[in-house]
Design a protein around this motif. Structure first.
Motif, PDB file in Angstrom:
ATOM      1  N   LEU A 134       0.983  -1.358   0.063  1.00  0.00           N
ATOM      2  CA  LEU A 134       0.117   0.097  -0.100  1.00  0.00           C
ATOM      3  C   LEU A 134       0.825   1.226   0.082  1.00  0.00           C
ATOM      4  O   LEU A 134       0.446   2.249  -0.742  1.00  0.00           O
ATOM      5  CB  LEU A 134      -0.885  -0.144   1.144  1.00  0.00           C
ATOM      6  CG  LEU A 134      -2.227   0.771   1.024  1.00  0.00           C
ATOM      7  CD1 LEU A 134      -3.045   0.101  -0.119  1.00  0.00           C
ATOM      8  CD2 LEU A 134      -2.998   0.735   2.383  1.00  0.00           C
TER       9      LEU A 134
ATOM     10  N   ALA B  66       3.854   1.457  -1.126  1.00  0.00           N
ATOM     11  CA  ALA B  66       4.318   1.698  -2.420  1.00  0.00           C
ATOM     12  C   ALA B  66       3.234   2.153  -3.777  1.00  0.00           C
ATOM     13  O   ALA B  66       3.674   3.168  -4.330  1.00  0.00           O
ATOM     14  CB  ALA B  66       4.954   0.034  -3.048  1.00  0.00           C
ATOM     15  N   TRP B  67       2.290   1.699  -3.521  1.00  0.00           N
ATOM     16  CA  TRP B  67       1.439   2.347  -4.487  1.00  0.00           C
ATOM     17  C   TRP B  67       0.953   3.703  -4.109  1.00  0.00           C
ATOM     18  O   TRP B  67       0.988   4.392  -5.139  1.00  0.00           O
ATOM     19  CB  TRP B  67      -0.016   1.444  -4.132  1.00  0.00           C
ATOM     20  CG  TRP B  67      -0.153   0.037  -4.670  1.00  0.00           C
ATOM     21  CD1 TRP B  67       0.893  -0.339  -5.743  1.00  0.00           C
ATOM     22  CD2 TRP B  67      -0.740  -1.056  -4.415  1.00  0.00           C
ATOM     23  NE1 TRP B  67       0.830  -1.679  -5.912  1.00  0.00           N
ATOM     24  CE2 TRP B  67      -0.266  -2.277  -5.034  1.00  0.00           C
ATOM     25  CE3 TRP B  67      -1.892  -1.092  -3.529  1.00  0.00           C
ATOM     26  CZ2 TRP B  67      -0.774  -3.272  -4.932  1.00  0.00           C
ATOM     27  CZ3 TRP B  67      -2.502  -2.586  -3.380  1.00  0.00           C
ATOM     28  CH2 TRP B  67      -2.060  -3.545  -4.074  1.00  0.00           C
ATOM     29  N   ILE B  68       1.035   4.098  -2.861  1.00  0.00           N
ATOM     30  CA  ILE B  68       0.794   5.730  -2.522  1.00  0.00           C
ATOM     31  C   ILE B  68       1.634   6.586  -3.094  1.00  0.00           C
ATOM     32  O   ILE B  68       1.659   7.447  -3.416  1.00  0.00           O
ATOM     33  CB  ILE B  68       0.475   5.699  -0.904  1.00  0.00           C
ATOM     34  CG1 ILE B  68      -0.870   5.300  -0.685  1.00  0.00           C
ATOM     35  CG2 ILE B  68       0.603   7.319  -0.667  1.00  0.00           C
ATOM     36  CD1 ILE B  68      -1.055   5.053   0.892  1.00  0.00           C
TER      37      ILE B  68
ATOM     38  N   ASP C 230       3.665   5.725  -5.783  1.00  0.00           N
ATOM     39  CA  ASP C 230       3.826   5.452  -7.215  1.00  0.00           C
ATOM     40  C   ASP C 230       4.655   4.415  -7.643  1.00  0.00           C
ATOM     41  O   ASP C 230       5.383   4.500  -8.608  1.00  0.00           O
ATOM     42  CB  ASP C 230       4.237   6.620  -8.013  1.00  0.00           C
ATOM     43  CG  ASP C 230       3.113   7.729  -7.758  1.00  0.00           C
ATOM     44  OD1 ASP C 230       2.082   7.493  -7.508  1.00  0.00           O
ATOM     45  OD2 ASP C 230       3.530   9.014  -8.183  1.00  0.00           O
ATOM     46  N   ARG C 231       5.070   3.438  -6.414  1.00  0.00           N
ATOM     47  CA  ARG C 231       5.950   2.508  -6.723  1.00  0.00           C
ATOM     48  C   ARG C 231       5.011   1.075  -7.061  1.00  0.00           C
ATOM     49  O   ARG C 231       3.825   1.132  -6.827  1.00  0.00           O
ATOM     50  CB  ARG C 231       6.855   2.254  -5.672  1.00  0.00           C
ATOM     51  CG  ARG C 231       7.784   3.341  -5.436  1.00  0.00           C
ATOM     52  CD  ARG C 231       8.986   3.142  -4.412  1.00  0.00           C
ATOM     53  NE  ARG C 231       8.290   3.387  -3.096  1.00  0.00           N
ATOM     54  CZ  ARG C 231       8.117   2.237  -2.275  1.00  0.00           C
ATOM     55  NH1 ARG C 231       8.598   1.001  -2.536  1.00  0.00           N
ATOM     56  NH2 ARG C 231       7.612   2.262  -0.981  1.00  0.00           N
ATOM     57  N   ILE C 232       5.735  -0.081  -7.019  1.00  0.00           N
ATOM     58  CA  ILE C 232       5.268  -1.319  -7.232  1.00  0.00           C
ATOM     59  C   ILE C 232       4.968  -2.017  -5.952  1.00  0.00           C
ATOM     60  O   ILE C 232       3.904  -2.753  -5.351  1.00  0.00           O
ATOM     61  CB  ILE C 232       5.639  -2.185  -8.259  1.00  0.00           C
ATOM     62  CG1 ILE C 232       5.435  -1.412  -9.470  1.00  0.00           C
ATOM     63  CG2 ILE C 232       5.178  -3.518  -8.035  1.00  0.00           C
ATOM     64  CD1 ILE C 232       6.149  -1.988 -10.703  1.00  0.00           C
TER      65      ILE C 232
ATOM     66  N   ASN D  26       7.454  -7.646  -5.025  1.00  0.00           N
ATOM     67  CA  ASN D  26       6.745  -8.798  -6.155  1.00  0.00           C
ATOM     68  C   ASN D  26       7.484  -9.503  -6.671  1.00  0.00           C
ATOM     69  O   ASN D  26       7.065 -10.171  -7.683  1.00  0.00           O
ATOM     70  CB  ASN D  26       6.029  -7.470  -7.247  1.00  0.00           C
ATOM     71  CG  ASN D  26       7.145  -7.034  -8.149  1.00  0.00           C
ATOM     72  OD1 ASN D  26       8.316  -6.853  -7.594  1.00  0.00           O
ATOM     73  ND2 ASN D  26       6.822  -6.772  -9.403  1.00  0.00           N
ATOM     74  N   ARG D  27       8.552  -9.688  -6.092  1.00  0.00           N
ATOM     75  CA  ARG D  27       9.316 -10.795  -6.604  1.00  0.00           C
ATOM     76  C   ARG D  27       9.359 -12.020  -5.967  1.00  0.00           C
ATOM     77  O   ARG D  27       9.550 -13.163  -6.806  1.00  0.00           O
ATOM     78  CB  ARG D  27      11.041 -10.369  -6.123  1.00  0.00           C
ATOM     79  CG  ARG D  27      11.348  -9.028  -7.073  1.00  0.00           C
ATOM     80  CD  ARG D  27      11.893  -9.309  -8.253  1.00  0.00           C
ATOM     81  NE  ARG D  27      11.690  -8.294  -9.186  1.00  0.00           N
ATOM     82  CZ  ARG D  27      12.061  -8.297 -10.714  1.00  0.00           C
ATOM     83  NH1 ARG D  27      12.612  -9.403 -11.070  1.00  0.00           N
ATOM     84  NH2 ARG D  27      11.926  -7.325 -11.140  1.00  0.00           N
TER      85      ARG D  27
ATOM     86  N   TRP E 298      -2.781   3.175   5.578  1.00  0.00           N
ATOM     87  CA  TRP E 298      -3.117   4.376   4.912  1.00  0.00           C
ATOM     88  C   TRP E 298      -2.698   5.589   5.743  1.00  0.00           C
ATOM     89  O   TRP E 298      -2.074   6.208   4.986  1.00  0.00           O
ATOM     90  CB  TRP E 298      -4.671   4.063   4.471  1.00  0.00           C
ATOM     91  CG  TRP E 298      -4.934   5.281   3.070  1.00  0.00           C
ATOM     92  CD1 TRP E 298      -4.291   6.493   3.059  1.00  0.00           C
ATOM     93  CD2 TRP E 298      -5.501   5.070   2.055  1.00  0.00           C
ATOM     94  NE1 TRP E 298      -4.751   6.870   1.893  1.00  0.00           N
ATOM     95  CE2 TRP E 298      -5.604   6.070   1.143  1.00  0.00           C
ATOM     96  CE3 TRP E 298      -6.466   3.800   1.770  1.00  0.00           C
ATOM     97  CZ2 TRP E 298      -6.282   6.089   0.118  1.00  0.00           C
ATOM     98  CZ3 TRP E 298      -7.283   4.079   0.747  1.00  0.00           C
ATOM     99  CH2 TRP E 298      -7.050   4.991  -0.326  1.00  0.00           C
TER     100      TRP E 298
ATOM    101  N   TRP F 242       1.013   6.717   5.721  1.00  0.00           N
ATOM    102  CA  TRP F 242       1.359   7.167   4.655  1.00  0.00           C
ATOM    103  C   TRP F 242       0.807   8.459   4.090  1.00  0.00           C
ATOM    104  O   TRP F 242       1.399   9.017   3.022  1.00  0.00           O
ATOM    105  CB  TRP F 242       1.606   6.085   3.475  1.00  0.00           C
ATOM    106  CG  TRP F 242       2.230   5.043   3.956  1.00  0.00           C
ATOM    107  CD1 TRP F 242       1.880   3.684   4.331  1.00  0.00           C
ATOM    108  CD2 TRP F 242       3.597   4.811   4.157  1.00  0.00           C
ATOM    109  NE1 TRP F 242       3.036   3.009   4.869  1.00  0.00           N
ATOM    110  CE2 TRP F 242       3.770   3.687   4.634  1.00  0.00           C
ATOM    111  CE3 TRP F 242       4.757   5.622   4.064  1.00  0.00           C
ATOM    112  CZ2 TRP F 242       5.226   2.950   5.083  1.00  0.00           C
ATOM    113  CZ3 TRP F 242       6.069   5.444   4.352  1.00  0.00           C
ATOM    114  CH2 TRP F 242       6.304   4.014   5.087  1.00  0.00           C
ATOM    115  N   MET F 243       0.006   8.962   4.902  1.00  0.00           N
ATOM    116  CA  MET F 243      -0.808  10.002   4.367  1.00  0.00           C
ATOM    117  C   MET F 243      -0.292  11.281   5.472  1.00  0.00           C
ATOM    118  O   MET F 243      -0.439  12.471   5.120  1.00  0.00           O
ATOM    119  CB  MET F 243      -2.036   9.891   4.842  1.00  0.00           C
ATOM    120  CG  MET F 243      -3.146  10.812   4.122  1.00  0.00           C
ATOM    121  SD  MET F 243      -4.789   9.776   4.180  1.00  0.00           S
ATOM    122  CE  MET F 243      -5.714  10.400   5.523  1.00  0.00           C
TER     123      MET F 243
END
Lengths: 180, 362, 561
Positions: free
Chosen positions: B47, B49-51, B53-55, B58-59, B320, B323-324
């Motif tokens: 979450l 990462a998404w906030i 702009d990353r992924i 995932n490896r 959330w 990261w806010m």
């Protein structure tokens, strides 16, 4: 200067506008296209002028361009370069007239900071920062690149062959009536 | 085959069957909890990462789902360093204490109605909430000990901050839930859930968070205090990286560090479960008769699912918000705790009591 | 420093008349006469006056220790003299100052004598233009060899190009090419292209070294330095031409392509190859000595040194240097060895100890040994080394510190006189302990068999030899480049030398461990630094009375011997 702080109003003191603002920003980014590059599979297009690892280059005739002037060794801020000069009995340069070339030329890639001073200072256009950025090794010794390795990695840089030009010029003058 | 098992079960005495089923439930609840801890970390990382702009990771495994396993293996096999200057016993004790209170508290949370004949709560204590607060307040010891035992500046400062913060907000937190129990009439957590069944105005759930202004206020105070108690942003002062280089856990490495980490997430899950139980109707949903104890095994599983789903939503909120928001300043934190929440919570108790008295007097 | 060697006591020279000149508007008093390259008084030149006024005048061919030739034209300056009226009296300006008649053409500073009231201008636009012109002319045929030229970094042409050069050449024709890498002699390499024909080397060999070996041949653009056909440029002073060559035309074969000069650390030291004690700079990098170059000292060696001394440094880096403390062949530590030695010496009877020191050791070390000698009533001596002398610098005495050994009392005016006595004493069993410093005694009358008879043989040396092989205690010492100290040369000049590189392995400076040993034996404390040690010695040794380490300066002080 004294900056007056504006007193917060009630809504602000409840942090509500801030909460909503933060929520909006994070939500927007949550749904945005991601910028991450999947590195080993996807690779970056290295731009022109990138300062990667410094390597030695050869001229268009396959000769070593470096003449062991040691200016790069002198200018190198982290002292990553170590040159062993040929000495009086050393091997002559493989290009006529250039008189000398390094007996050994080592760059410690662990020390190198890729500043490009060596390339800038080189009077022979013999060392260039190329596009390699991913240097790996399993020991410290392995990360000290020697002359052979640097020349192999560096490839060819066709430029002005000033020593050759000088040799040609001198040859022309041999037929001149007055001799030394 | 199934019949013989059934026969064997029916043949057990009451004590034996209580022992057996409680053990199974305890192991099950503990496993689910640890599984959730592991995946809350993944949730947090993805979450975040998404906030940004990353992924995110995932490896390892499909969609990076085996990441916790990889992290766990790494934490176990990393070189564990115990600095020479630490107090060894406390240094080792602190990370254990980080995880234990959260697990202990699991005992009184009703995480489902019934499955078969078994109530889905490990110990249906009639003083459940007191037990909870008693155990929660042990959590501070891990941080205090870690800060003290490390015998160096940053952990010590982190430890001190944390002590002050946890003690302050425990008061606000404890006071905030009193109105709820005034409504319910006893301290049993299952009764709290029962009190939240049904709907109001036809469709809205009859949850305490939505029931009336007093309980809503109680929820707000509890929520904020929960953030402070779990050291989550915006109240993560004990481990403020910028000021304290990581705070109380600076001197820790490998699995000991990982235990603090796990403790933090376990606490988050626990507080989420508490909030679900106290203010969001626990395992109930007011529609389709899901607010009554299940009669079929499928219903029982569904109730557990509802409970976990609600907990999950709270976890997402926790992550959330991290990261806010930026971190509070220390004086703001203390100000908020002592000068806002405690008086407001006290007033809330008074108002609720008066209102209840007035209502009963009608 | 005064130029006159202090050994000969001369009547005070007559006072030289001072005259006033102005350099760039500043009035300075300069002597009317100045010693020239031979030390004879000659009229002071404008260049010397500018030097006194601290105004740099660039020059290539001028060298203070060589006859003036005035061919490079780089030192051109403008000047004026007080104007004289028709009545041969100075013309005055309205404000009362003398009117200066500016010379319509410039003159070379190195060869124009000054006159009273003269005004010299070194920074006018005209002078700058002239320097630029001269430099451009010199650079026309000069190759762009800097990357491969050993002179780069200490090249006058490079330095003045920075000051007066242009960034690009205006010369479009082909440069004249001359022979490169010409083998001029056993130690000298010539690159004729780089030569700017200043003739410093020619003047040096002819006038200073007294070997008229070099000259300029061919004409015009093809001028080149050359030896006589078939005769190599080979005398004992050839390498000085490399030093004075302002460009990279003459280079040393020994130093050729060894190291770029800007890496070299220069340490003030003294040459140890003979009793002259030429002042040198040791150039080293990363604990490796690369070359010696002479250091100016008018009282000793002017600006020169001999080739033999200059190239006598390679032994410092020999692989077989003694690096470990050995006690009866086994590796040991300094503390152990020194306390054991002290214990043995303390038990020694008076007269049973002999000391053979070396006149290659420093004054301080010899003095410490003399203290040991006094403690045990020991017999001591040193070993003489002689060889050929020449008229210029080389002395017949090949020990750098013969006078030091005499003044500290290690040996007497005739060196080596006690050696047979020591040999005899050992043979008769009277001498039980022998201390040898830096000498191979088996070659000087004390055979290995005799050494075998000793109870205790303490040897300190730098390189292994037959004596160290026999020693019970081997104490690895330092070369002079690895320690500090002072020598007294043949004229009695006490000169100090500084440390250029670190000693190899466990080797320690002799004065350092001798100090410990003397302390162990006599229980008297002293100074732990070379400065303190020297000052203490100066109080103790009559000849050195009044000297201090700091007072020696870079050039040294002459004492009465």
């Amino acid at each position: 200067m004294i900056i007056k702080r504006k007193p917060l109003n009630l809504a602000e003191r409840l942090y509500l506008p801030a909460i909503i603002g933060g929520f909006k920003v994070t939500l927007r980014h949550l749904l945005k296209k991601k910028v991450t590059m999947q590195y080993p599979e996807e690779k970056w297009v290295v731009p022109e002028g990138y300062r990667g690892a410094p390597y030695l280059v050869k001229d268009q005739e396959g000769n070593t361009k470096c003449v062991s002037c040691q200016l790069c060794e002198f200018v190198c801020p982290p002292k990553a370069i170590k040159i062993t000069p040929p000495g009086p009995a050393g091997q002559l340069a493989d290009r006529a007239n250039a008189e000398k070339m390094p007996k050994e030329f080592e760059i410690n890639m662990l020390r190198c900071i890729f500043c490009g001073f060596c390339q800038e200072v080189c009077p022979e256009e013999a060392i260039f920062l190329q596009k390699d950025y991913s240097l790996t090794g399993t020991s410290r010794a392995e990360m000290i690149y020697n002359k052979e390795k640097l020349l192999a990695l560096g490839g060819v840089h066709a430029g002005v062959q000033k020593w050759k030009h000088k040799a040609d010029e001198a040859k022309e003058q041999e037929s001149f009536p007055v001799k030394a | 085959m199934i019949e013989s098992v059934n026969n064997w079960l029916n043949g057990l005495s009451d004590t034996q069957s209580l022992l057996l089923f409680t053990s199974i439930k305890a192991i099950g609840a503990f496993s689910v909890m640890m599984f959730m801890v592991a995946y809350t970390v993944v949730l947090e990382r993805r979450l975040c990462a998404w906030i940004q702009d990353r992924i995110g990771p995932n490896r390892v495994g499909p969609f990076g789902l085996l990441q916790p396993a990889a992290d766990g293996i790494k934490a176990f096999f990393k070189e564990e360093m115990t600095p020479a200057h630490v107090r060894k016993i406390f240094f080792t004790l602190a990370p254990m204490l980080a995880l234990i209170p959260a697990i202990l508290n699991l005992a009184v949370i009703p995480f489902g109605s019934t499955l078969g004949k078994q109530p889905m709560v490990l110990a249906d204590l009639n003083v459940g909430i007191l037990y909870t607060f008693g155990i929660v307040s042990l959590g501070v010891y891990s941080i205090v000990l870690a800060g003290y035992a490390a015998n160096s500046k940053y952990p010590f400062l982190g430890g001190i901050r944390s002590t002050a913060q946890l003690i302050s907000y425990e008061i606000a937190m404890g006071m905030s839930v009193i109105p709820i129990f005034l409504y319910v009439g006893n301290l049993n957590l299952s009764s709290v859930i029962t009190a939240q069944t049904g709907t109001q105005l036809g469709v809205l759930p009859n949850w305490f968070a939505l029931q009336n202004p007093m309980t809503f206020l109680a929820f707000c105070i509890f929520l904020v205090s929960a953030f402070a108690e779990t050291n989550r942003t915006p109240f993560d002062l004990p481990e403020a990286e910028q000021e304290l280089a990581g705070g109380y856990n600076v001197e820790y490495s490998a699995i000991k560090f990982a235990m603090f980490f796990m403790g933090e997430y376990a606490n988050m899950i626990l507080v989420s479960a508490m909030m679900v139980t106290l203010f969001f109707g626990g395992w109930t949903l007011p529609w389709f008769g899901l607010d009554q104890p299940a009669t079929t095994p499928i219903g029982g599983v569904l109730h557990i699912g509802i409970f976990l789903g609600k907990v999950f939503l709270f976890l997402v909120m926790f992550v959330w918000i991290r990261w806010m928001w930026p971190r509070f300043r220390y004086d703001q934190l203390m100000d908020l705790g002592w000068r806002r929440f405690i008086p407001v919570a006290l007033a809330n108790i008074l108002v609720t009591a008066v209102w209840l008295w007035w209502r009963s007097a009608q | 420093m005064s130029a006159a060697p202090a050994t000969e006591v001369k009547p005070a020279p007559p006072a030289i008349e001072k005259i006033k000149v102005k350099v760039d508007g500043r009035e300075v008093e300069v002597p009317k006469l100045t010693p020239d390259w031979q030390g004879k008084l000659a009229p002071t030149t404008m260049l010397q006056a500018c030097d006194i006024a601290k105004k740099d005048v660039p020059h290539y061919c001028y060298h203070p220790k060589l006859p003036v030739s005035g061919n490079c034209r780089m030192c051109l300056v403008e000047f004026g003299t007080p104007a004289l009226g028709p009545d041969r009296k100075p013309v005055m300006n309205p404000d009362g100052t003398p009117k200066i008649a500016k010379s319509p053409r410039p003159a070379i500073g190195c060869a124009t004598p000054i006159s009273p009231g003269m005004e010299i201008y070194t920074s006018t636009p005209g002078v700058k233009q002239m320097r630029e012109g001269v430099l451009e002319s010199l650079l026309i045929n000069h190759p762009l060899d800097c990357p491969i030229c050993d002179q780069a970094g200490e090249c006058k042409l490079q330095e003045y190009s920075v000051d007066y050069g242009q960034s690009a050449s205006r010369f479009v024709e082909a440069k004249v090419h001359k022979p490169k890498a010409v083998d001029l002699g056993p130690r000298i390499m010539l690159d004729a292209e780089r030569c700017i024909l200043c003739t410093r080397c020619i003047r040096f060999t002819k006038d200073v070294a007294g070997d008229d070996a070099l000259g300029i041949v061919n004409r015009g653009s093809y001028n080149t330095i050359s030896t006589f056909p078939g005769l190599p440029f080979d005398n004992n002073y050839t390498l000085n031409t490399v030093d004075i060559c302002p460009v990279g035309a003459l280079t040393s074969k020994d130093f050729r392509f060894q190291m770029r000069v800007w890496f070299l650390k220069e340490t003030k030291s003294v040459c140890t190859s003979c009793a002259t004690g030429c002042n040198v700079l040791i150039s080293s990098r990363e604990e490796k000595v690369y070359r010696y170059t002479p250091r100016d000292n008018d009282a000793v060696n002017a600006s020169w040194m001999c080739d033999a001394g200059r190239l006598n440094y390679k032994w410092i880096q020999r692989e077989d240097r003694l690096k470990a403390v050995l006690v009866r062949g086994q590796k040991s530590t300094w503390t152990n060895a020194l306390s054991e030695i002290a214990g043995k010496l303390k038990q020694a009877q008076v007269g049973s100890v002999a000391i053979i020191a070396s006149a290659r050791q420093s004054n301080e070390e010899l003095w410490l040994l003399a203290k040991l000698k006094a403690t045990f009533g020991a017999i001591s001596d040193s070993i003489e080394r002689t060889g050929d002398a020449d008229k210029l610098l080389v002395s017949a005495d090949k020990n750098p510190n013969t006078n030091g050994a005499r003044l500290t009392g290690i040996c007497f005016s005739e060196m080596g006189i006690n050696l047979p006595k020591i040999a005899d004493g050992i043979a008769k069993g009277k001498i039980k302990a022998l201390i040898v410093f830096g000498e191979e005694v088996t070659k000087h009358g004390i055979s290995a068999e005799l050494l075998g008879k000793l109870d205790t043989l303490i040897v300190s040396d730098i390189l292994p030899n037959a004596t160290t092989a026999k020693a019970h205690y081997v104490l690895p010492g330092c070369a002079h480049a690895e320690k500090r100290g002072s020598f007294t040369n043949m004229k009695g000049r006490v000169q100090k030398f500084m440390q250029a590189v670190q000693p190899p392995g466990e080797a320690r400076a002799e004065w350092d461990f001798l100090h410990d040993l003397v302390y162990n034996v006599t229980s008297k404390n002293g100074f732990l630094t070379i400065e303190g040690l020297f000052n203490e010695m100066a109080k103790d040794v009559p000849a050195f009375n009044g000297l201090t380490w700091a007072g020696l300066g870079d050039a040294g002080v002459t004492v009465k011997i």
